[in-house]
Design an enzyme around this catalytic site. Structure first.
Site: not given
Length: 223
Positions: A93, A155, A184
């Site tokens: 991430d 995300k 996400k």
């Protein structure tokens, strides 16, 4: 509740990224992840090797790159990614360079994501855009950039800035991401109802520690 709790847990990246996190605490969320079959554990880079060795492939290990501010150099983010992969990370991430986005230096942002994706190889890359710092126009631009980059997920948040995921952000993402890009939601997901709502809006992953905690609390026998 419309969804089985197992279905919700299966999309949770069970997360612990606090500065004060110790190995014993990280080990605890690894134990929880294996017990409740979460999508992954999302942990600081310094614990990736220990967690990967400890869990032996039972649950994917996710870690963060350029975290939490995103204004590391591209070379630094690439090195962090390579190091994480060597240590056993299954998912990455990364935080974008928000300042470069705001300066409309879109090629920089795109090329950086592509460089980190190349360092990931076939591992999943999620791109944190820190929605609370962006205008809607900037969020839409990031949907376009993430789609062009070859990354796997967009995300919402680190959980370390001024706010976390919102339903409106996931709705906006869903309208503007390209085929193959998943979403996400992370930061501030405080209830099972919230988790269900994000999933209903199309989020394929949830970054949270609270869902497992809520499930564990429900399992406690009443006095």
């Amino acid at each position: 509740m419309g969804r089985k709790i197992e279905e919700i847990l299966a999309v949770c990246d069970h997360t612990l990224l606090l500065q004060t996190s110790t190995w014993e605490e990280i080990k605890g969320i690894c134990d929880d992840a294996m017990k409740y079959h979460t999508a992954s554990v999302c942990i600081p880079p310094c614990y990736v090797k220990q967690a990967a060795d400890y869990m032996q492939g039972k649950i994917p290990v996710c870690t963060v790159i350029g975290f939490p501010n995103g204004n590391h150099t591209t070379a630094c983010k690439v090195f962090e990614t390579q190091d994480a992969v060597q240590n056993g990370a299954d998912e990455i991430d990364m935080v974008i360079n928000v300042g470069m986005l705001k300066a409309k230096n879109y090629d920089y942002v795109l090329n950086e994501i592509r460089a980190v994706k190349a360092a990931c190889g076939d591992r999943i890359l999620k791109v944190i855009i820190e929605t609370c710092l962006l205008t809607d126009e900037e969020k839409i631009k990031m949907c376009e950039i993430v789609t062009a980059s070859g990354a796997d997920f967009i995300k919402t948040s680190t959980g370390f800035s001024t706010a976390g995921a919102t339903f409106a952000d996931i709705e906006l993402f869903a309208k503007h991401i390209g085929a193959g890009v998943r979403m996400k939601a992370a930061g501030g997901i405080s209830s099972i109802a919230d988790a269900e709502k994000f999933m209903d809006l199309g989020a394929a992953r949830l970054g949270t520690s609270r869902i497992v905690k809520l499930v564990k609390a429900q399992e406690q026998p009443e006095n």
